[in-house]
Design an enzyme around this catalytic site. Structure first.
Site, PDB file in Angstrom:
ATOM      1  N   LYS A  53       0.772  -1.199  -0.013  1.00 49.84           N
ATOM      2  CA  LYS A  53       0.013  -0.078   0.073  1.00 49.84           C
ATOM      3  C   LYS A  53       0.564   1.373  -0.042  1.00 49.84           C
ATOM      4  CE  LYS A  53      -3.879  -2.374   2.307  1.00 49.84           C
ATOM      5  NZ  LYS A  53      -4.862  -2.299   3.585  1.00 49.84           N
ATOM      6  N   GLN A  97      -4.501  -1.221   9.722  1.00 48.87           N
ATOM      7  CA  GLN A  97      -4.482  -2.556   9.054  1.00 48.87           C
ATOM      8  C   GLN A  97      -5.280  -3.571  10.043  1.00 48.87           C
ATOM      9  OE1 GLN A  97      -3.700  -3.089   6.086  1.00 48.87           O
ATOM     10  NE2 GLN A  97      -4.309  -5.230   6.122  1.00 48.87           N
ATOM     11  N   ASP A 120     -10.968   3.083   4.353  1.00 51.26           N
ATOM     12  CA  ASP A 120     -11.300   1.756   4.237  1.00 51.26           C
ATOM     13  C   ASP A 120     -12.876   1.414   4.146  1.00 51.26           C
ATOM     14  OD1 ASP A 120      -9.359  -0.248   3.935  1.00 51.26           O
ATOM     15  OD2 ASP A 120      -8.744   0.342   6.377  1.00 51.26           O
TER      16      ASP A 120
HETATM   17  N1  GUN Z   1      -7.103  -6.413   6.600  1.00 52.03           N
HETATM   18  C1  GUN Z   1      -7.508  -7.040   5.200  1.00 52.03           C
HETATM   19  N2  GUN Z   1      -8.061  -6.506   4.239  1.00 52.03           N
HETATM   20  C2  GUN Z   1      -7.893  -5.203   4.873  1.00 52.03           C
HETATM   21  C3  GUN Z   1      -8.459  -3.844   4.182  1.00 52.03           C
HETATM   22  O1  GUN Z   1      -8.946  -3.855   3.000  1.00 52.03           O
HETATM   23  N3  GUN Z   1      -8.174  -2.898   4.999  1.00 52.03           N
HETATM   24  C4  GUN Z   1      -7.505  -3.031   6.293  1.00 52.03           C
HETATM   25  N4  GUN Z   1      -7.558  -2.006   6.885  1.00 52.03           N
HETATM   26  N5  GUN Z   1      -7.174  -4.150   6.752  1.00 52.03           N
HETATM   27  C5  GUN Z   1      -7.291  -5.389   5.905  1.00 52.03           C
END
Ligand code: GUN
Length: 295
Positions: A53, A97, A120
């Protein structure tokens, strides 16, 4: 053989669009989108996602602000950090995350994020707006799946979409997005899960089958209708001593056999994963624009 739906290629193309958009924002409005990335602990998959990311942010000109802490980081400290980020004008998006360590209440943390910075799309305000079809941040993985279908000219309207997996991150929001009375949606959706009976009978009626289970080889050839579109959300590490790192990534779908029957299929890696990141970039740009009053 099925057409391979490359999320990587599409995401690369979208990154070029984002890059131009951000250059323009910088020149015309002196705005540089900023994303705070919060990671607690040392979950190897999370570390890898966060790295990807942040790399994608750098490629398009989003400034990512790293906040990495050990597993014993306290909930109280995390809530204080989120409050600071909510009030920081250089931060337009906040990403925490998941999963979080057991001693941290995930709900409390997600509720603490300013909904206007919730790139998100996990805050209940955004989830609620998504449900009623309002303007909001859509969760990145389901939004990425929708974009992958739309931009590959795969008709969704009137189609039977079967989703396996009812998580808050993928299954539930994807169902909600695809039933909306909107372009790129209007599907009939069935959501299957661990307690679903005769799952194979249901998946065999899918025009579009989405696997978001987290277990390799869950979707086999006999579960798929001839000509179906198959979207594999799974990212599973399986031991592979022939690889330097000791494992390889596989999806939830038995790719070899299902690709003989499907009309189109996403690979793992290089399918849904890059689209998730692309939608995160999209949401961060939108958050920055809104903050600066652009458009
Ligand atoms: N863990 C698995 N997928 C995601 C996501 O799209 N965003 C976040 N913040 N954590 C995750």
């Amino acid at each position: 053989m099925a057409k391979i739906l490359s999320g990587r290629d599409l995401a690369d193309k979208m990154k070029q669009e984002y890059k131009k958009e951000i250059e323009q924002m910088k020149q015309q409005h002196n705005v540089v989108p900023g994303l705070a990335v919060v990671l607690i602990g040392d979950n190897p998959a999370s570390l890898s996602y966060v790295k990807l990311k942040e790399k994608a942010c750098a490629e398009v000109g989003i400034v990512s602000h790293d906040h990495k802490f050990n597993t014993d980081y306290k909930e109280e400290e995390l809530l204080k950090l989120i409050n600071d980020l909510n009030n920081n004008n250089n931060i337009h998006g906040i990403l925490v995350q998941l999963p979080l360590p057991d001693h941290i209440n995930e709900e409390k943390v997600l509720y603490a994020i300013d909904p206007g910075k919730d790139v998100d799309g996990f805050h209940p305000v955004n989830v609620g707006k998504m449900m009623i079809g309002g303007s909001c941040f859509l969760p990145c993985t389901p939004h990425g799946i929708q974009q992958l279908l739309v931009r590959n000219d795969i008709e969704i309207q009137g189609k039977h979409v079967v989703i396996i997996g009812r998580s808050n991150i993928v299954g539930k929001p994807l169902a909600m997005i695809l039933i909306q009375k909107k372009p790129g949606a209007n599907a009939t959706v069935t959501l299957c899960h661990t307690r679903t009976k005769n799952i194979q009978e249901i998946t065999r009626t899918a025009d579009i089958l989405v696997a978001a289970v987290g277990r390799p080889h869950t979707v086999t050839k006999d579960m798929v209708k001839q000509g179906a579109v198959v979207i594999d959300v799974g990212v599973n590490r399986v031991e592979d001593k022939t690889r330097k790192r000791g494992y390889r990534l596989v999806g939830d779908v038995d790719f070899e056999e299902v690709s003989e029957k499907a009309s189109a299929i996403t690979p793992v890696p290089g399918g849904v994963g890059p689209m998730t990141i692309s939608m995160l970039l999209h949401n961060t740009i939108q958050a920055a624009k809104k903050h600066a009053g652009i458009e």
